[in-house]
Design an enzyme around this catalytic site. Structure first.
Site, PDB file in Angstrom:
ATOM      1  N   HIS A   6      13.606 -38.202  -5.687  1.00 51.35           N
ATOM      2  CA  HIS A   6      14.171 -37.845  -6.859  1.00 51.35           C
ATOM      3  C   HIS A   6      14.656 -36.366  -7.366  1.00 51.35           C
ATOM      4  O   HIS A   6      13.965 -35.944  -7.751  1.00 51.35           O
ATOM      5  CB  HIS A   6      12.933 -38.446  -7.854  1.00 51.35           C
ATOM      6  CG  HIS A   6      12.764 -39.761  -8.090  1.00 51.35           C
ATOM      7  ND1 HIS A   6      11.786 -40.444  -7.346  1.00 51.35           N
ATOM      8  CD2 HIS A   6      13.775 -41.034  -8.496  1.00 51.35           C
ATOM      9  CE1 HIS A   6      12.050 -41.810  -7.564  1.00 51.35           C
ATOM     10  NE2 HIS A   6      12.992 -42.070  -8.401  1.00 51.35           N
ATOM     11  N   VAL A  15      20.466 -34.703  -5.443  1.00 53.83           N
ATOM     12  CA  VAL A  15      21.314 -35.633  -4.527  1.00 53.83           C
ATOM     13  C   VAL A  15      21.270 -37.131  -5.078  1.00 53.83           C
ATOM     14  O   VAL A  15      22.208 -37.777  -4.995  1.00 53.83           O
ATOM     15  CB  VAL A  15      20.626 -35.390  -2.995  1.00 53.83           C
ATOM     16  CG1 VAL A  15      21.823 -36.025  -2.235  1.00 53.83           C
ATOM     17  CG2 VAL A  15      20.802 -33.962  -2.925  1.00 53.83           C
TER      18      VAL A  15
HETATM   19 ZN   LIG Z   1      16.996 -42.954 -10.381  1.00 52.66          ZN
END
Ligand SMILES: [Zn+2]
Length: 458
Positions: A186, A189
């Site tokens: 998370h 990118v």
């Molecule tokens: Zn997400």
């Protein structure tokens, strides 16, 4: 002299903000105010006891006092005096600033440092096999800023909404920096990847001929910010560690609410839409919230059955703004969990990254005897098992309906990759266990409380 005075005042202000104790109330207005008094609320909370985080900046602080006695838990939850901090990324920036350390200005990437190869890649930004990992390397870790700025331009949003390009860059740089680069999955990118996928969906014939510039604007902002300031652990983790965000949002869509509120904070701070009417800005914030909140995977069944009903009745009318926004919610949900629909090379990398994040959470849970969350135990889980369950229970049903709505070459390509990738993971599973039919029971239960972060992928 003037600058020194401003620095001094700013330093005093930040010290005051970071030292003052705040009691939380739960009114919507209060939440908004907390997010925009100059800084976002940080996901990490430092206790008075002074414990340090396991990996500072990557995971929310666990207040160990809560494990000692029930009375302490009550004190911790009900009369919590929480120390506010800057978000970690922004703390680093401001502390560098006050120490006089110059940080390379990433907003220059679109001019002087713009890499020729990255520019070349952007010409094919609408291709489904766009390699976001390569693009991130070519832009020196600035994929989210570069890609989103490019898409704003491509869709004519800068001109249509008379946006100040410097404010836009500043906003996007703040968004990118408020993602936690330490998170294996998370991070910025992932946000760039979701934004690229969203762009592909916006180009689909059914949508492109109906969408207004306003719809496109909301979609791209929501995609870019949908996981803002994600702590790298899931909602059950925040609940069981009595994290203040869980209390603040009453254990409901805790992360999604935080991403949305963080996005609103940055929008206001950047002044990107300051030239718009208050009414339009409020509408924008609310509609961005509707999009981001739709990425909560615990709500997947509700969205999916609504989608299915519309498709069965054939009553979706994209001239109707409410229907369009519902489709944009579905599109963002698809973009968020589209990893298994990418080519094997890309999909496999995402699978490894998300599993690394799960297992890291599991390691913390083990270390502090918190009870290991489903899919987070590296001793009993495998990437193949997790992926097969994820595809079977979450991705296939969603993309099956999406293909009914938009039966295009892209939809068929995505379903094709999904089938091939699932077969590949089954092959891996057979090699590892000698059988090929194991589906992780955690997915079968489809209980929002046990779903791990990745299926929420939010
Ligand atoms: Zn997400």
């Amino acid at each position: 002299m003037g600058i020194a005075l401003i620095w001094c005042l700013a330093l005093i202000l930040i010290r005051w903000i970071t030292s003052k104790e705040f009691l939380f109330s739960y009114s919507k207005e209060c939440v908004t105010i907390m997010y925009i008094v100059g800084v976002n609320i940080d996901v990490r909370v430092r206790s008075r006891a002074g414990f340090e985080t396991e990996r500072r900046g990557s995971h929310p602080y666990i207040d160990f006092r809560i494990f000692h006695s029930n009375s302490e838990i009550e004190v911790s939850v009900s009369a919590r005096n929480v120390r506010r901090l800057l978000s970690f990324q922004r703390y680093l920036r401001s502390s560098r600033f006050f120490r006089g350390i110059t940080v390379p200005n990433s907003s220059n990437i679109l001019d002087d440092d713009y890499n020729g190869q990255a520019k070349c890649m952007l010409e094919k930004v609408g291709n489904w096999n766009f390699d976001i990992f390569l693009f991130d390397r070519l832009t020196n870790g600035n994929s989210l800023v570069s890609l989103t700025f490019h898409l704003f331009n491509l869709h004519g949003l800068i001109e249509h909404f008379q946006l100040d390009t410097m404010k836009l860059r500043r906003f996007l740089v703040m968004v990118q920096e408020d993602y936690h680069s330490q998170n294996p999955y998370h991070n910025a990118v992932h946000a760039a990847d979701v934004t690229q996928a969203m762009h592909c969906y916006l180009k689909e014939p059914k949508l492109s001929k109906s969408l207004t510039p306003w719809d496109v604007l909301l979609s791209l902002i929501a995609a870019a910010t949908h996981d803002l300031d994600h702590p790298g652990v899931n909602q059950p983790f925040l609940i069981k560690t009595n994290h203040y965000l869980a209390t603040l949002y009453k254990n409901t869509s805790v992360l999604e609410n935080h991403h949305w509120r963080s996005a609103v904070g940055l929008l206001r701070e950047s002044g990107l839409f300051a030239h718009m009417s208050l009414e339009n800005r409020q509408l924008m914030e609310s509609q961005i919230g509707d999009l981001i909140l739709a990425t909560d995977i615990s709500q997947q069944n509700e969205y999916l059955s609504m989608f299915r009903s519309h498709l069965d009745r054939g009553d979706l009318c994209l001239e109707n703004a409410n229907h369009r926004h519902f489709i944009l919610q579905m599109a963002l949900k698809c973009a968020d969990i589209c990893n298994p629909c990418r080519t094997w090379e890309l999909s496999k990398q995402w699978s490894e990254k998300v599993t690394e994040e799960f297992f890291h959470q599991g390691d913390i849970e083990k270390k502090y005897h918190l009870g290991v969350s489903p899919l987070c135990d590296r001793q009993t889980e495998t990437i193949a098992n997790i992926q097969i369950g994820f595809m079977t229970y979450l991705v296939e049903p969603l993309f099956g309906e999406w293909a009914r709505f938009s039966n295009t070459r892209l939809s068929q390509t995505m379903l094709g990759h999904l089938g091939l990738n699932k077969a590949s993971w089954k092959g891996v599973q057979r090699e590892q266990s000698g059988s090929g039919d194991d589906v992780d029971p955690a997915f079968e239960e489809m209980d929002s409380d046990i779903l791990p972060q990745e299926p929420r992928l939010s």
